[in-house]
Scaffold this motif. Structure first.
Motif, PDB file in Angstrom:
ATOM      1  N   MET A 173     -10.816 -26.885 -39.723  1.00 49.09           N
ATOM      2  CA  MET A 173     -11.843 -25.853 -39.692  1.00 49.09           C
ATOM      3  C   MET A 173     -12.263 -25.616 -38.246  1.00 49.09           C
ATOM      4  SD  MET A 173     -15.303 -25.590 -41.871  1.00 49.09           S
ATOM      5  CE  MET A 173     -16.642 -26.322 -40.992  1.00 49.09           C
ATOM      6  N   ASN A 174     -12.325 -24.358 -37.843  1.00 46.02           N
ATOM      7  CA  ASN A 174     -12.744 -24.006 -36.497  1.00 46.02           C
ATOM      8  C   ASN A 174     -14.234 -23.723 -36.484  1.00 46.02           C
ATOM      9  OD1 ASN A 174     -10.117 -24.124 -35.556  1.00 46.02           O
ATOM     10  ND2 ASN A 174      -9.721 -21.993 -36.070  1.00 46.02           N
ATOM     11  N   SER A 175     -14.902 -24.214 -35.477  1.00 44.53           N
ATOM     12  CA  SER A 175     -16.326 -23.960 -35.310  1.00 44.53           C
ATOM     13  C   SER A 175     -16.559 -23.362 -33.941  1.00 44.53           C
ATOM     14  CB  SER A 175     -17.130 -25.258 -35.444  1.00 44.53           C
ATOM     15  OG  SER A 175     -18.455 -25.042 -34.988  1.00 44.53           O
ATOM     16  N   PHE A 227     -18.158 -23.623 -28.095  1.00 48.45           N
ATOM     17  CA  PHE A 227     -19.141 -23.384 -27.045  1.00 48.45           C
ATOM     18  C   PHE A 227     -19.733 -24.709 -26.567  1.00 48.45           C
ATOM     19  CE2 PHE A 227     -19.654 -18.852 -28.465  1.00 48.45           C
ATOM     20  CZ  PHE A 227     -19.456 -18.263 -27.224  1.00 48.45           C
ATOM     21  N   GLY A 228     -19.952 -25.636 -27.504  1.00 49.16           N
ATOM     22  CA  GLY A 228     -20.507 -26.940 -27.163  1.00 49.16           C
ATOM     23  C   GLY A 228     -19.631 -27.731 -26.217  1.00 49.16           C
ATOM     24  N   ALA A 229     -18.339 -27.457 -26.207  1.00 49.73           N
ATOM     25  CA  ALA A 229     -17.450 -28.126 -25.258  1.00 49.73           C
ATOM     26  C   ALA A 229     -17.777 -27.703 -23.823  1.00 49.73           C
ATOM     27  CB  ALA A 229     -15.993 -27.819 -25.584  1.00 49.73           C
TER      28      ALA A 229
END
Length: 137
Positions: A1-3, A8-10
């Motif tokens: 699943m992609n979030s 963005f949190g990376a």
């Protein structure tokens, strides 16, 4: 699943923990765009994918009412305004203009804009450009 929030949190963990992600997918708009003579004859189909990180303070959703989040109409209006009636040479400059305009909205802390032209090559689904922009905290 992609979030998208995790993506963005990376870049900055606060985007994943202090924001809500809103997305618009494959929004299709006719656009006068391209550098070649045949592209100047009329509008081409373009698809726009947009992800926004909106600070939870501006989109708390603590009540079930549109005032508690960012209205998707805003995203569509920005795209329509930036596409305008003029001819655009490059996807890159159009993509940048949309990202910059979206980032001006209060509460929007990060954006990802991807543009795609689906009708360019018969052996390819589409060609495209993507841009990510983040406001300083």
């Amino acid at each position: 699943m992609n979030s998208i929030l995790l993506a963005f949190g990376a870049l900055d963990a606060r985007l994943a923990t202090q924001c809500r992600a809103l997305s618009l997918r494959r929004h299709e708009v006719p656009v006068r765009i391209g550098v070649h003579a045949h592209e100047r004859q009329g509008a081409q189909r373009m698809w726009f994918d947009v992800d926004l990180c909106v600070k939870l303070a501006q989109a708390p959703a603590d009540r079930d009412h549109i005032s508690q989040t960012l209205d998707y109409d805003f995203v569509r209006e920005v795209i329509a305004r930036e596409v305008g009636g003029q001819h655009h040479e490059l996807q890159e400059t159009l993509c940048d203009a949309i990202a910059t305009a979206l980032l001006q909205e209060n509460g929007v802390h990060a954006v990802r804009v991807a543009t795609r032209k689906p009708d360019i090559y018969p052996d390819s689904a589409s060609i495209g450009v993507e841009r990510v922009c983040i406001k300083p905290w």
